[in-house]
Design an enzyme around this catalytic site. Structure first.
Site, PDB file in Angstrom:
ATOM      1  N   LYS A   1       5.285   5.153   7.700  1.00 26.19           N
ATOM      2  CA  LYS A   1       6.614   5.759   7.539  1.00 26.19           C
ATOM      3  C   LYS A   1       7.309   5.259   6.268  1.00 26.19           C
ATOM      4  O   LYS A   1       7.846   6.041   5.495  1.00 26.19           O
ATOM      5  CB  LYS A   1       7.505   5.440   8.759  1.00 26.19           C
ATOM      6  CG  LYS A   1       6.936   5.889  10.097  1.00 26.19           C
ATOM      7  CD  LYS A   1       7.913   5.652  11.243  1.00 26.19           C
ATOM      8  CE  LYS A   1       8.209   4.200  11.533  1.00 26.19           C
ATOM      9  NZ  LYS A   1       7.073   3.438  12.075  1.00 26.19           N
TER      10      LYS A   1
ATOM     11  N   ARG B   1       5.218  -4.873  19.681  1.00 24.32           N
ATOM     12  CA  ARG B   1       5.797  -3.720  18.965  1.00 24.32           C
ATOM     13  C   ARG B   1       5.160  -2.414  19.447  1.00 24.32           C
ATOM     14  O   ARG B   1       5.848  -1.400  19.609  1.00 24.32           O
ATOM     15  CB  ARG B   1       5.601  -3.883  17.450  1.00 24.32           C
ATOM     16  CG  ARG B   1       6.537  -4.921  16.864  1.00 24.32           C
ATOM     17  CD  ARG B   1       6.042  -5.452  15.542  1.00 24.32           C
ATOM     18  NE  ARG B   1       6.165  -4.514  14.444  1.00 24.32           N
ATOM     19  CZ  ARG B   1       5.518  -4.650  13.282  1.00 24.32           C
ATOM     20  NH1 ARG B   1       4.699  -5.669  13.079  1.00 24.32           N
ATOM     21  NH2 ARG B   1       5.691  -3.765  12.338  1.00 24.32           N
TER      22      ARG B   1
ATOM     23  N   ARG C   1      -1.406  -6.309   5.948  1.00 22.06           N
ATOM     24  CA  ARG C   1      -0.391  -5.733   5.063  1.00 22.06           C
ATOM     25  C   ARG C   1       0.460  -6.791   4.343  1.00 22.06           C
ATOM     26  O   ARG C   1       0.851  -7.771   4.931  1.00 22.06           O
ATOM     27  CB  ARG C   1       0.507  -4.860   5.951  1.00 22.06           C
ATOM     28  CG  ARG C   1       1.737  -4.307   5.321  1.00 22.06           C
ATOM     29  CD  ARG C   1       2.296  -3.206   6.168  1.00 22.06           C
ATOM     30  NE  ARG C   1       3.158  -3.663   7.241  1.00 22.06           N
ATOM     31  CZ  ARG C   1       3.899  -2.855   7.989  1.00 22.06           C
ATOM     32  NH1 ARG C   1       3.852  -1.549   7.795  1.00 22.06           N
ATOM     33  NH2 ARG C   1       4.657  -3.323   8.947  1.00 22.06           N
TER      34      ARG C   1
ATOM     35  N   ARG D   1      14.790   4.953  17.794  1.00 21.66           N
ATOM     36  CA  ARG D   1      13.633   4.366  18.462  1.00 21.66           C
ATOM     37  C   ARG D   1      13.784   4.410  19.969  1.00 21.66           C
ATOM     38  O   ARG D   1      12.873   3.969  20.674  1.00 21.66           O
ATOM     39  CB  ARG D   1      13.492   2.917  18.028  1.00 21.66           C
ATOM     40  CG  ARG D   1      12.392   2.657  16.983  1.00 21.66           C
ATOM     41  CD  ARG D   1      12.462   1.183  16.674  1.00 21.66           C
ATOM     42  NE  ARG D   1      11.314   0.578  16.126  1.00 21.66           N
ATOM     43  CZ  ARG D   1      11.119   0.326  14.834  1.00 21.66           C
ATOM     44  NH1 ARG D   1      11.953   0.763  13.936  1.00 21.66           N
ATOM     45  NH2 ARG D   1      10.060  -0.343  14.455  1.00 21.66           N
TER      46      ARG D   1
ATOM     47  N   ARG E   1       5.329  -9.867   6.404  1.00 22.59           N
ATOM     48  CA  ARG E   1       6.384  -9.851   7.422  1.00 22.59           C
ATOM     49  C   ARG E   1       6.052 -10.810   8.564  1.00 22.59           C
ATOM     50  O   ARG E   1       4.899 -10.900   8.990  1.00 22.59           O
ATOM     51  CB  ARG E   1       6.541  -8.429   7.976  1.00 22.59           C
ATOM     52  CG  ARG E   1       7.357  -7.552   7.067  1.00 22.59           C
ATOM     53  CD  ARG E   1       7.358  -6.126   7.509  1.00 22.59           C
ATOM     54  NE  ARG E   1       7.645  -5.919   8.927  1.00 22.59           N
ATOM     55  CZ  ARG E   1       7.937  -4.739   9.460  1.00 22.59           C
ATOM     56  NH1 ARG E   1       8.011  -3.677   8.693  1.00 22.59           N
ATOM     57  NH2 ARG E   1       8.151  -4.624  10.749  1.00 22.59           N
TER      58      ARG E   1
END
Ligand code: AMP
Length: 213
Positions: free
Chosen positions: A13, A171, A126, A87, A160
């Site tokens: 996203k 998550r 990532r 969300r 992160r």
């Protein structure tokens, strides 16, 4: 044009939102980025949400709806991209009410479909340039020179705190329990376009373009 990018963590996203900002002069509203900024600048709210975020849980609806309302009052240039918001169903209802309040409307909700195994691989490797936000990956997209951003040349790579296996499990659970019902919600409203988020960045961008036209 005001759009929502909807999808699980790691669906891409943020990457696609950044492209749309460049190509269409749209404004990216990422509640995750806003919360991380609040945390980094040490505000009282930022400190309150830091633990919740690190664990991979959702922060309260009230906080994120407040953040979004502040931004909706500003200039909206080529339109807003809601990235990581809404969300939950109460957030979706609140967004509808806020858009009406500020004389705006929602045009399209793009659902980015990616299978769970791909998400885990994408997220655990990532890292991001702390200066310009370019996203990299240990296996699939390393910078040409280690630790130096290909785009801006800075050496400020960040990972992160919630991009680890434990937080990711939470998550994903939060996504399936609380966010995935939004797919049906926006389908019923006639706003949903579902695309395959698994391909190369360019291919996914093409699918999004088609969904928006
Ligand atoms: P993201 O950058 O979108 O993956 O968001 C990172 C974290 O920020 C999430 O795991 C949540 O803890 C929090 N967060 C971001 N957006 C929301 C939202 N709309 N509602 C609740 N929590 C959120």
């Amino acid at each position: 044009m005001n759009i929502i990018l909807l999808g699980p963590p790691g669906a891409g996203k943020g990457t696609q939102a950044r492209r749309l900002v460049e190509e269409r002069n749209m404004i990216q509203l990422s509640t995750g980025d806003m919360l991380r900024e609040a945390k980094d600048s040490g505000t009282e709210m930022g400190e309150r949400v830091a633990k919740v975020m690190a664990a991979g849980q959702l922060v309260t609806d009230e906080i994120v709806i407040g953040l979004i309302e502040e931004k909706l009052q500003g200039d909206n240039a080529g339109g807003f991209i809601f990235d990581g918001f809404p969300r939950t169903l109460p957030q979706a209802d609140a967004l509808g009410a806020l858009l009406t309040k500020y004389g705006k409307s929602l045009d399209v909700v793009v659902e980015m479909q990616v299978d769970d195994e791909a998400l885990v691989n994408r997220i655990t490797g990532r890292f991001t340039c702390g200066n310009c936000g370019e996203v990299y990956h240990d296996d699939t997209k390393r910078p040409a020179k280690d630790d130096v951003c290909d785009v801006c040349g800075e050496s400020d790579m960040k990972r992160r705190a919630d991009d680890n296996a434990d937080a990711l499990r939470t998550r994903l659970m939060e996504y399936y329990k609380k966010t995935s019902p939004l797919i049906g919600y926006y389908y019923a409203k006639g706003d949903l376009r579902s695309i395959n988020g698994l391909g190369e960045i360019e291919d996914v961008a093409g699918e999004i373009k088609a969904a928006l036209s």
